[in-house]
Design a protein around this motif. Structure first.
Motif, PDB file in Angstrom:
ATOM      1  N   PRO A 471       0.927  -1.105   0.034  1.00 46.71           N
ATOM      2  CA  PRO A 471      -0.094   0.071  -0.055  1.00 46.71           C
ATOM      3  C   PRO A 471       0.639   1.350  -0.014  1.00 46.71           C
ATOM      4  O   PRO A 471       1.896   1.411   0.687  1.00 46.71           O
ATOM      5  CB  PRO A 471      -0.682  -0.231   1.289  1.00 46.71           C
ATOM      6  CG  PRO A 471      -0.098  -0.972   2.196  1.00 46.71           C
ATOM      7  CD  PRO A 471       0.814  -2.051   1.366  1.00 46.71           C
ATOM      8  N   GLY A 472       0.532   2.163  -0.954  1.00 46.72           N
ATOM      9  CA  GLY A 472       1.108   3.429  -0.628  1.00 46.72           C
ATOM     10  C   GLY A 472       0.110   4.881  -0.668  1.00 46.72           C
ATOM     11  O   GLY A 472      -1.048   4.626  -0.635  1.00 46.72           O
ATOM     12  N   PRO A 473       0.575   5.761  -0.165  1.00 43.49           N
ATOM     13  CA  PRO A 473      -0.371   6.943   0.029  1.00 43.49           C
ATOM     14  C   PRO A 473      -1.228   7.252  -1.173  1.00 43.49           C
ATOM     15  O   PRO A 473      -2.399   7.855  -1.448  1.00 43.49           O
ATOM     16  CB  PRO A 473       0.682   8.195   0.285  1.00 43.49           C
ATOM     17  CG  PRO A 473       1.865   7.639   0.638  1.00 43.49           C
ATOM     18  CD  PRO A 473       1.962   6.322   0.097  1.00 43.49           C
ATOM     19  N   ALA A 588      10.556  13.688  -7.285  1.00 46.48           N
ATOM     20  CA  ALA A 588       9.121  13.047  -7.831  1.00 46.48           C
ATOM     21  C   ALA A 588       8.186  12.923  -6.648  1.00 46.48           C
ATOM     22  O   ALA A 588       8.605  12.241  -5.698  1.00 46.48           O
ATOM     23  CB  ALA A 588       9.504  11.862  -8.757  1.00 46.48           C
ATOM     24  N   ALA A 589       7.080  13.669  -6.544  1.00 40.91           N
ATOM     25  CA  ALA A 589       6.264  13.434  -5.441  1.00 40.91           C
ATOM     26  C   ALA A 589       5.887  12.228  -5.148  1.00 40.91           C
ATOM     27  O   ALA A 589       5.566  11.881  -3.698  1.00 40.91           O
ATOM     28  CB  ALA A 589       5.135  14.670  -5.714  1.00 40.91           C
ATOM     29  N   GLY A 590       5.355  11.345  -6.061  1.00 38.44           N
ATOM     30  CA  GLY A 590       4.982   9.987  -5.940  1.00 38.44           C
ATOM     31  C   GLY A 590       6.145   9.365  -5.080  1.00 38.44           C
ATOM     32  O   GLY A 590       5.651   8.398  -4.103  1.00 38.44           O
ATOM     33  N   VAL A 591       7.361   9.467  -5.366  1.00 36.43           N
ATOM     34  CA  VAL A 591       8.408   8.556  -4.519  1.00 36.43           C
ATOM     35  C   VAL A 591       8.658   9.360  -3.319  1.00 36.43           C
ATOM     36  O   VAL A 591       8.912   8.690  -2.207  1.00 36.43           O
ATOM     37  CB  VAL A 591       9.784   8.758  -5.290  1.00 36.43           C
ATOM     38  CG1 VAL A 591      11.018   8.006  -4.582  1.00 36.43           C
ATOM     39  CG2 VAL A 591       9.506   8.157  -6.636  1.00 36.43           C
ATOM     40  N   GLN A 592       8.425  10.389  -2.982  1.00 35.08           N
ATOM     41  CA  GLN A 592       8.438  11.387  -1.664  1.00 35.08           C
ATOM     42  C   GLN A 592       7.337  10.788  -0.735  1.00 35.08           C
ATOM     43  O   GLN A 592       7.543  10.438   0.255  1.00 35.08           O
ATOM     44  CB  GLN A 592       8.257  12.641  -1.875  1.00 35.08           C
ATOM     45  CG  GLN A 592       8.543  13.497  -0.652  1.00 35.08           C
ATOM     46  CD  GLN A 592       7.822  14.860  -0.515  1.00 35.08           C
ATOM     47  OE1 GLN A 592       7.026  15.333  -1.264  1.00 35.08           O
ATOM     48  NE2 GLN A 592       8.219  15.820   0.374  1.00 35.08           N
ATOM     49  N   SER A 593       6.280  10.360  -1.551  1.00 35.34           N
ATOM     50  CA  SER A 593       5.155   9.813  -0.540  1.00 35.34           C
ATOM     51  C   SER A 593       5.451   8.342  -0.002  1.00 35.34           C
ATOM     52  O   SER A 593       4.899   8.205   0.830  1.00 35.34           O
ATOM     53  CB  SER A 593       3.997   9.774  -1.245  1.00 35.34           C
ATOM     54  OG  SER A 593       3.915   9.053  -2.512  1.00 35.34           O
ATOM     55  N   LEU A 594       6.398   7.875  -0.923  1.00 30.41           N
ATOM     56  CA  LEU A 594       6.803   6.307  -0.378  1.00 30.41           C
ATOM     57  C   LEU A 594       7.985   6.611   0.454  1.00 30.41           C
ATOM     58  O   LEU A 594       8.491   5.242   0.699  1.00 30.41           O
ATOM     59  CB  LEU A 594       6.952   5.611  -1.687  1.00 30.41           C
ATOM     60  CG  LEU A 594       5.969   5.436  -2.686  1.00 30.41           C
ATOM     61  CD1 LEU A 594       6.319   4.623  -3.689  1.00 30.41           C
ATOM     62  CD2 LEU A 594       4.928   4.513  -1.793  1.00 30.41           C
TER      63      LEU A 594
END
Length: 719
Positions: A471-473, A588-594
């Motif tokens: 699961p991710g944000p 990358a915002a998607g990677v920051q959320s992970l």
């Protein structure tokens, strides 16, 4: 332009053909005579035979060994062959050889008659005369003088029209018995040159090095190349496509709607790929050689795979157009009976290709061969401008000479295309007329990249691992993250222990060198990943193992020796040391959320740039810092990957990046880190606190190309 319409030249070629027939007859007679001489029953009966029979036997022996008769013409059988080779070493000649040599001299004269530039060149005349007179030393001197005066390329270009005949003449008259068969094949036109005419080394020794079942993979052409492809079928259009493809290991298949509304297909194959002689492509040097001298090669087999992948229907009409080695490869495809049973090969157009001894499997296939007499490549099968045989009366053969005598310019596809467009309008129109069914709108085009063998997938086997959904944000994420194209830099700095102690709230023992603590700045570029492409940056203090101490400054930093540094280049699966992360950043915002899942700790979103080459590096983080300069000397090693530690509450997390690729350890880099002036970014403040503004690293670890696997961080069990 053709050079073969001169009446005097044609008379010389006609005489040369007659001499070939005479030489062949003499050779056959010599074989019968040799068989009679070596007949076992005759030899046993000879002592009891009448004197007249013995006299006849001796006369036969003199006829086959005396220069006044057939010459040293023993042939056939093991003993006779050995005797003939021994005679050749001693310089003995047969009548058949002398007649055949005369035929070759007539052919040279015929070429010179059609090429006034040869007759008017005293250096070329000197070389040809010396070779024809069997004066080896004089021929060598003449060749050296020609090369010295013109250069190797211009010398070969000038000799190209008569090169095959001169080489065959030398092979006939020299004392090397290994090249005699090749000389006879060239001189009689009965087969391709099976060996080097100078040394006698078999061509198949090189050709068999080109192995593989052939493979083809669809590939997309860049927009600039796609724009150059013809929109309507024509000879010049197809040759223009070959020019647009270049010699990069690619071929093109197009579908054309003919004037009758029927969809037909055209395979277009370029020549040899420049580079390593035996690379992964069948268009390399070995591939070009095997395509010319063998009936099947990885190039032709790869072409068949491309046609199959393209989906040409069974029985559909297909035209083949090729240049240089591509022309030889398409002829191999045309003479493949199984391929021709699946598809109707209607036309073959070979330009600048050695195809004289190839024959389509389907007798209905129309063949055109276009060759420039100053182009050396079409003569690789032994037949050049001096050819006096009509090897293919059913082919349309265009053999011409243009003012461009310089090889390899005269061999280029662009030069052939220009000749057909401006100098050979009648010949071009004739070929276009035969290609009328293919002169319509192009409705589909597909390029293929060819290989000797099916290539491994770029992610196999390293990136072929079990995956799971986490699961991710922003939704489910496949882990581990797989990166097919990456680069990395780790720069190690020495800082004062006080700077580390003042910065960290929680730490354990740190790696020290010379009383100073090592701090790492690690950056990676990740492209073609299983998630978003991104850059990442990590700032960390090197620790010999997981930091379990929660007492903070209660325990002072312990000294470690250089073994702690050596552990940094071990594989991540056996490494204890790593970077205790004190700050990270991604772009990358998607990677920051992970980030909390992947490595833990505080992670910022900022623009990042990383450029790594074997000699220099540039790393920049927007409003934070830059690191650039020369890397200097290096020690090669396998990419060790990266290990990071972070604290989350009472738990220590360990994250790792497994990498595959070559890395370089630079012990004395000339780099400087510069923090952005007046920047209030938390990472900029942290770098200043560590005293890294203006600092130079002790050593760097770089990787310019690697693949990597990054999984979720895992808790480290308590000690």
């Amino acid at each position: 332009m053709t050079g073969k319409g001169d009446p005097a030249a044609e008379s010389l070629r006609a005489a040369a053909r007659e001499l070939v027939d005479i030489a062949t007859t003499i050779q056959d007679a010599s074989g019968h005579a040799t068989a009679a001489l070596t007949d076992g029953a005759l030899l046993r009966a000879l002592p009891r035979a009448a004197s007249a029979a013995r006299l006849a036997y001796r006369a036969l022996l003199r006829a086959t060994t005396s220069g006044a008769g057939l010459g040293y013409a023993l042939t056939g059988g093991r003993a006779a062959t050995l005797a003939a080779k021994a005679g050749a070493v001693l310089g003995a000649e047969s009548l058949a050889v002398r007649v055949l040599a005369t035929s070759l001299r007539l052919r040279i004269s015929a070429v010179v008659s059609g090429h006034p530039e040869l007759a008017g060149d005293p250096m070329v005349t000197r070389l040809v005369d010396a070779a024809a007179a069997d004066r080896d030393l004089e021929a060598l001197r003449a060749l050296r003088a020609l090369v010295k005066d013109r250069g190797a390329v211009r010398a070969l270009s000038r000799l190209a029209p008569v090169l095959g005949e001169v080489l065959a003449l030398r092979a006939l008259l020299d004392e090397n018995p290994l090249n005699d068969t090749t000389a006879w094949l060239i001189a009689t036109g009965k087969g391709y040159a099976s060996a080097d005419p100078i040394t006698g080394v078999s061509n198949k020794i090189i050709a068999v090095l080109d192995v593989g079942e052939g493979a083809a993979r669809p590939t997309e052409l860049p927009a600039a190349e796609s724009a150059r492809l013809c929109a309507r079928g024509s000879l010049l259009g197809f040759l223009g496509n070959i020019s647009a493809l270049g010699t990069g290991g690619r071929v093109l298949i197009q579908s054309v709607e003919g004037p009758d509304g029927v969809i037909r297909h055209v395979l277009q194959a370029p020549g040899m790929r420049v580079g390593h002689p035996d690379g992964d492509s069948p268009q390399d040097l070995f591939g070009a050689f095997s395509s010319a001298v063998l009936n099947s090669s990885p190039y032709s087999r790869a072409l068949a795979k491309a046609v199959a992948d393209y989906g040409v229907p069974h029985g559909a009409e297909l035209a083949l157009v090729g240049h240089s080695a591509g022309g030889a490869a398409i002829m191999n495809l045309a003479q493949d009976a199984e391929f021709c049973a699946r598809h109707t090969v209607t036309h073959v157009v070979a330009v600048g290709s050695p195809v004289d001894f190839k024959q389509p499997a389907d007798p209905r296939t129309w063949v055109a061969s276009v060759t420039n007499q100053h182009d050396i490549v079409p003569t690789l099968d032994g037949q050049g401008a001096g050819n006096c045989f009509d090897l293919h009366p059913d082919w349309y053969v265009v053999d011409y000479a243009d003012p461009t005598h310089l090889f390899p310019i005269c061999h280029s596809i662009d030069r052939y295309r220009a000749n057909l467009a401006h100098d050979l309008p009648g010949e071009r129109e004739h070929i276009d007329a035969r290609l009328t069914p293919y002169r319509g709108a192009v409705v589909r085009s597909q390029a293929y990249l060819l290989f000797d063998r099916p290539p491994w997938r770029p992610d196999f086997p390293f990136l072929t691992v079990p995956t799971r959904v986490a699961p991710g944000p922003d939704g489910p994420v496949d882990l581990p993250i797989r990166t097919r194209d990456g680069a990395a830099l780790t720069a190690y700095f020495a800082v004062r222990p006080e700077a580390v102690r003042d910065l960290l709230d929680v730490t354990g023992p740190a790696v020290r060198v010379g009383g100073r603590v090592l701090v790492a700045v690690h950056a990676a570029r990740n492209r073609d990943t299983s998630t978003a492409d991104h850059h990442e940056l990590h700032l960390g203090i090197l620790v010999p193992g997981p930091p379990h101490d929660l007492a903070g400054l209660a325990r002072p930093l312990r000294r470690t020796d250089l073994l702690g540094v050596a552990d940094l280049v071990r594989r991540v699966d056996v490494r204890c040391s790593g970077s205790f992360l004190v700050g990270s950043a991604v772009d990358a915002a998607g990677v920051q959320s992970l980030a909390a899942t992947l490595w833990g700790g505080e992670t910022y979103l900022t623009g990042l740039e990383l450029r790594v080459s074997p000699r220099s590096v540039r790393l920049a983080a927007d409003q934070v810092f830059s690191l650039r300069g020369r890397l200097g000397a290096a020690v090669p090693l396998s990419d060790p990957g990266f290990v990071g530690y972070a604290r989350e509450g009472d738990t220590t997390l360990r994250s790792s990046v497994r990498a595959r690729g070559r890395a370089r350890l630079h012990p004395a880099p000339v780099l400087r880190l510069a923090v952005e002036p007046h920047s209030s970014h938390p990472l900029a403040e942290r770098l200043r606190d560590l005293g890294l503004d203006g600092a130079r690293p002790l050593l760097c670890l770089t990787s310019t190309a690697r693949q990597s696997l990054r999984d979720a961080a895992v808790p480290v069990p308590p000690a």
